[in-house]
Scaffold this motif. Structure first.
Motif, PDB file in Angstrom:
ATOM      1  N   ALA A 190      17.333 -50.296  48.072  1.00  0.00           N
ATOM      2  CA  ALA A 190      16.831 -50.912  46.834  1.00  0.00           C
ATOM      3  C   ALA A 190      15.324 -50.764  46.718  1.00  0.00           C
ATOM      4  N   GLU A 191      14.618 -50.801  47.861  1.00  0.00           N
ATOM      5  CA  GLU A 191      13.168 -50.606  47.806  1.00  0.00           C
ATOM      6  C   GLU A 191      12.803 -49.202  47.319  1.00  0.00           C
ATOM      7  N   ARG A 192      13.707 -48.260  47.545  1.00  0.00           N
ATOM      8  CA  ARG A 192      13.449 -46.897  47.080  1.00  0.00           C
ATOM      9  C   ARG A 192      13.952 -46.667  45.656  1.00  0.00           C
ATOM     10  N   GLY A 193      14.447 -47.746  45.034  1.00  0.00           N
ATOM     11  CA  GLY A 193      14.864 -47.631  43.639  1.00  0.00           C
ATOM     12  C   GLY A 193      16.360 -47.574  43.442  1.00  0.00           C
ATOM     13  N   GLY A 194      17.124 -47.593  44.503  1.00  0.00           N
ATOM     14  CA  GLY A 194      18.577 -47.552  44.356  1.00  0.00           C
ATOM     15  C   GLY A 194      19.165 -48.938  44.168  1.00  0.00           C
ATOM     16  N   HIS A 195      20.419 -48.979  43.738  1.00  0.00           N
ATOM     17  CA  HIS A 195      21.130 -50.247  43.543  1.00  0.00           C
ATOM     18  C   HIS A 195      22.537 -50.140  44.119  1.00  0.00           C
ATOM     19  N   GLU A 196      22.592 -49.643  45.387  1.00  0.00           N
ATOM     20  CA  GLU A 196      23.894 -49.474  46.027  1.00  0.00           C
ATOM     21  C   GLU A 196      24.335 -50.812  46.620  1.00  0.00           C
ATOM     22  N   PRO A 197      25.460 -51.372  46.207  1.00  0.00           N
ATOM     23  CA  PRO A 197      25.894 -52.659  46.755  1.00  0.00           C
ATOM     24  C   PRO A 197      26.399 -52.512  48.189  1.00  0.00           C
ATOM     25  N   VAL A 198      26.428 -53.613  48.916  1.00  0.00           N
ATOM     26  CA  VAL A 198      26.886 -53.633  50.298  1.00  0.00           C
ATOM     27  C   VAL A 198      28.413 -53.645  50.299  1.00  0.00           C
ATOM     28  N   ASP A 199      28.990 -52.680  51.044  1.00  0.00           N
ATOM     29  CA  ASP A 199      30.448 -52.577  51.111  1.00  0.00           C
ATOM     30  C   ASP A 199      30.960 -53.495  52.217  1.00  0.00           C
ATOM     31  N   GLU A 224      17.552 -54.580  34.077  1.00  0.00           N
ATOM     32  CA  GLU A 224      16.744 -53.378  33.875  1.00  0.00           C
ATOM     33  C   GLU A 224      17.257 -52.583  32.684  1.00  0.00           C
ATOM     34  N   ALA A 225      18.605 -52.466  32.602  1.00  0.00           N
ATOM     35  CA  ALA A 225      19.156 -51.757  31.441  1.00  0.00           C
ATOM     36  C   ALA A 225      18.835 -52.503  30.150  1.00  0.00           C
ATOM     37  N   ALA A 226      18.968 -53.873  30.211  1.00  0.00           N
ATOM     38  CA  ALA A 226      18.632 -54.649  29.014  1.00  0.00           C
ATOM     39  C   ALA A 226      17.155 -54.521  28.670  1.00  0.00           C
ATOM     40  N   LEU A 227      16.321 -54.483  29.707  1.00  0.00           N
ATOM     41  CA  LEU A 227      14.886 -54.339  29.460  1.00  0.00           C
ATOM     42  C   LEU A 227      14.587 -53.000  28.794  1.00  0.00           C
ATOM     43  N   ARG A 228      15.245 -51.953  29.288  1.00  0.00           N
ATOM     44  CA  ARG A 228      15.036 -50.658  28.662  1.00  0.00           C
ATOM     45  C   ARG A 228      15.510 -50.661  27.206  1.00  0.00           C
ATOM     46  N   LYS A 229      16.694 -51.298  27.002  1.00  0.00           N
ATOM     47  CA  LYS A 229      17.179 -51.378  25.630  1.00  0.00           C
ATOM     48  C   LYS A 229      16.249 -52.228  24.777  1.00  0.00           C
TER      49      LYS A 229
END
Length: 800
Positions: A190-199, A224-229
């Motif tokens: 996540a610090e590198r910009g990803g949003h991979e959830p923990v399996d 983030e998507a809402a912010l972009r929108k």
């Protein structure tokens, strides 16, 4: 504690921290439990050793008794050597008190050591002490046994501790280490910009933490998507609303606006330099000074937001209305550091407002020229619209209404001017809009009393709400000058009301005239009703006169006959008295007088009895019935008794009466009234139903009904009743044989007895030439009611 905390933080792994907590805890816990256990075990071994030595002493003391008594030295030594075979014993001493000798094992003397214990037994023969057995024993055996047990247990506990630590580390890795590693990897991603959830999915605390973390990642992605929108929408909104964002740094003097601002005025994005001078040069000359003054004021005051509307020149030379909204950023001392805001093109809105203001002026002129007063009050209780006619009918200056006053203030002015009269019952005195009285507030008007006393004219306690205006109402107000104003009030959905005032003086006076005419008409109608009642009473008196005339006519004959007989008897008595006084009375004269007196007395008695019966029948109609006993009786047996009592009358005729009634019908009613009804019906049939020299039949047929009543049908096969006379048969004094002995009261008495005393119903059905049937329906149990009269039974022949 600080050093310990720092050292604890430097431990590199969770497993190491876990072991640092687990191993000492287990060692301390196991050591404490083992110490307690082996302390108790040592005490138990010591007690067992003491018991064993005591048993050896008791047994061998008994074995040495005979040997000491006989002084059998070899036997004594054998016993001592046998005792010494126990490894717990260190030394055995046997003293011979009789021979003052002593036997010791081993051969040297027993010396008491530091930890050597002694157990002694006295050897007696017939209560004579012959010696003493002394056993010296050591606890080395106990200590050796305890040491072996401790060593074995320690080895077992070490194995268990090692297994426990291994299992705990494995469990820690499975439950904490592995999901924690995945969580750390996801956080680094996540610090590198990803949003991979923990399996990882689990129901424990770490599983819930990972679930919350995954949910947080999902929310972050959505935000983030809402912010972009939102950013895209903001850009589109700025463009669609013809707005622009600007920023002015007061410290550096740098002015910035978005690219939409030049487009608002028809310029290209690079045609207008971003300076304050450019902005001020575009202002309308008539408004430049005002707008610049307001801009400088923004720097001095402490407000945070500003709004201004002014005109700016477009590229084509036209003027655009701009709405400027700004927000100030200030330091701790309240000094403005920068201004940020938006500029929007509101030309269309301003033009619409100007058009609306023009239309309002036209509407106001129109309202001022109507003959009806109009006033509108908003939800806050303020007058927002009123025309001149309303001011005239309210007797309020037009400039007062145009100043948007409170409705309560208008009521106060009218009250001071005496518009409500002395009674104070005008509804406006109880309406409070926007004054805080009676719970009035936004969205409607409360009602509260304003007069003196505990309650108002409508029964509303002072200071309490009388409710909202939720429906139209109308009232009329009479002004001091005599004019009558009709006031109509209609509530508005958003609160407040609209009121119309109409001068209805002419209509009201016409209505008053109509009301007075209606009152006169009501009085005339009341007089008519009174006259009608008088006529009804007169008619009743006429009927009573006819009734009395009928009675007098009926009584006239028997009374006249009785009077004639009395007069004749009086004359004969006078003649006989004269003959007796003159001495000329003969036996034949006395015999003739006696015959005349007997016949006259018989006629007088017969006719006076007839007159008494007629009078009693009249009393039955005119006087209330008196009580008669109510009792239970068998209907069939009672009907047979009534018919039997009519036997002498029936035997004089050729007519017969039959009874068709089931046995066992028990009545709880008035038997006297029933007897009188049956008798009158029979006598009425004998009088009217059968022609002379005919042979007729009468039947009394009785049936029970399902509703607790009995139906009695009295039928004859006589000549019947004419159709025109059927409605009159139960009327008093109606008879078709008034000159033949009929009084017209028989069937009327029957009707009264059936409907009143017996609580039933009676009807008649007849076909001329085919007989007559009277049908009675009476309850088996009579209700408590007035009893039948005690008037003697009438044997008059009633109309058929």
């Amino acid at each position: 504690m600080t050093r310990i905390a720092e050292a604890w933080r430097r431990v590199p792994t969770v497993s190491a921290k876990f072991l640092l907590i687990l191993v000492p805890s287990l060692v301390v816990a196991v050591s404490l439990c083992s110490a307690l256990f082996y302390y108790d075990r040592y005490k138990d071994l010591q007690a067992g050793l003491r018991e064993k030595v005591a048993a050896i002493a008791d047994i061998n003391a008994a074995a040495l008794t005979n040997s000491l008594w006989t002084f059998d030295v070899p036997a004594i030594r054998n016993v001592i050597q046998a005792i010494g075979a126990n490894r717990e014993l260190v030394c055995v001493e046997v003293s011979d008190d009789l021979a003052e000798g002593q036997f010791v094992w081993p051969e040297s003397d027993c010396r008491a050591g530091g930890d050597t214990l002694v157990e002694r037994r006295t050897i007696r023969v017939q209560n004579l002490q012959v010696g003493t057995l002394t056993l010296h024993y050591s606890q080395d055996v106990v200590r050796e046994q305890l040491r072996q047990e401790v060593m074995n247990t320690a080895a077992l506990l070490l194995l268990m501790l090692a297994g426990t630590i291994a299992a705990a580390l494995a469990a820690l890795r499975l439950t904490v280490g592995r999901p924690l590693g995945r969580l750390i990897a996801s956080i680094l991603e996540a610090e590198r910009g990803g949003h991979e959830p923990v399996d990882w999915g689990a129901a424990d605390e770490l599983g819930r933490v990972i679930q919350a973390y995954n949910a947080m990642l999902a929310r972050l992605g959505q935000e983030e998507a809402a912010l972009r929108k939102s950013e895209q929408r903001l850009a589109l909104a700025i463009t669609a609303t013809r707005s622009s964002v600007w920023d002015y740094d007061l410290h550096t003097g740098h002015y910035w606006w978005s690219k939409e601002f030049p487009a608002l005025l028809g310029y290209g994005s690079s045609e207008l330099p971003m300076t304050a001078e450019t902005w001020s040069s575009l202002l309308h000359p008539d408004e430049a000074e005002r707008v610049m003054a307001e801009s400088r004021r923004r720097l001095r005051d402490h407000a945070m937001a500003y709004t201004a509307v002014y005109r700016m020149r477009r590229r084509d030379g036209q003027w655009a209305w701009i709405e400027d909204r700004a927000t100030a950023q200030r330091d701790a001392n309240g000094r403005a550091l920068r201004l940020t805001g938006t500029m929007s093109d509101v030309t269309e809105r301003v033009r619409a407002e100007l058009d609306l203001a023009h239309e309002r002026n036209v509407l106001q002129v129109t309202l001022d020229n109507t003959d009806q007063g109009i006033i509108k009050v908003d939800g806050d209780g303020r007058v927002v619209t009123a025309n001149r006619r309303a001011a005239e009918l309210l007797n309020i200056a037009p400039e007062v209404l145009s100043g948007n006053p409170r409705f309560a203030d208008i009521v106060a002015i009218q009250r001071r001017q005496g518009e409500f009269g002395e009674m104070g019952d005008d509804p406006d005195l109880y309406l409070s809009f926007g004054t805080g009285l009676g719970g009035a507030g936004m969205g409607g008007a409360g009602m509260a009393a304003t007069g003196a006393g505990s309650d108002d004219e409508f029964g509303i306690p002072l200071g309490e709400s009388a409710g909202m205006i939720d429906q139209p109402f109308t009232f009329k107000r009479r002004r001091p000058d005599g004019r009558i104003v009709e006031v109509r009030t209609n509530p508005l959905p958003e609160g407040g009301f609209v009121r119309t005032l109409t001068d209805v003086t002419v209509e009201a006076r016409s209505a008053e005239e109509i009301f007075n005419a209606m009152q006169e008409l009501e009085r005339a109608y009341a007089d008519l009703k009174e006259t009608q009642a008088s006529l009804v009473q007169a008619e009743k008196m006429a009927s009573l006169a006819l009734l009395v005339a009928g009675v007098a006519h009926e009584i006239n004959t028997p009374i006249g006959i009785a009077f004639g007989c009395a007069t004749h008897l009086s004359g004969r008595t006078s003649t006989l008295a004269d003959a007796f006084e003159g001495g000329t009375m003969k036996k034949s004269d006395l015999a003739a007088y006696v015959a005349t007196a007997g016949e006259s007395s018989r006629l007088i008695e017969q006719n006076l009895t007839r007159a008494a019966e007629l009078i009693q029948s009249f009393k039955r109609v005119a006087v209330d019935q008196t009580s008669e006993e109510q009792r239970r009786f068998d209907l069939l047996a009672y009907l047979e008794e009534v018919v039997t009592s009519l036997g002498p009358t029936l035997r004089k005729s050729r007519h017969r009466v039959a009874i068709a009634c089931s046995p066992g019908i028990v009545m709880d009613s008035f038997p006297g009234a029933l007897s009188q009804v049956v008798t009158n019906l029979v006598m009425n049939a004998l009088t009217h139903a059968f022609p002379a020299d005919s042979k007729g039949h009468m039947v009394i047929d009785v049936d029970e009904t399902a509703d607790g009543e009995v139906e009695i049908r009295f039928a004859d096969d006589g000549v019947g009743i004419p159709t025109e006379n059927l409605p009159k048969v139960f009327e008093p004094f109606f008879t078709t044989r008034r000159g033949s002995g009929g009084s017209g009261l028989g069937l009327h008495i029957v009707f009264n007895l059936v409907t009143q005393s017996l609580g039933g119903r009676i009807s008649v059905d007849s076909v001329p030439g085919d007989g007559t049937t009277f049908t009675l329906r009476i309850p088996k149990t009579a209700a408590t009611a007035s009893s039948p009269t005690t008037t003697p039974v009438s044997l008059e022949k009633e109309p058929a």
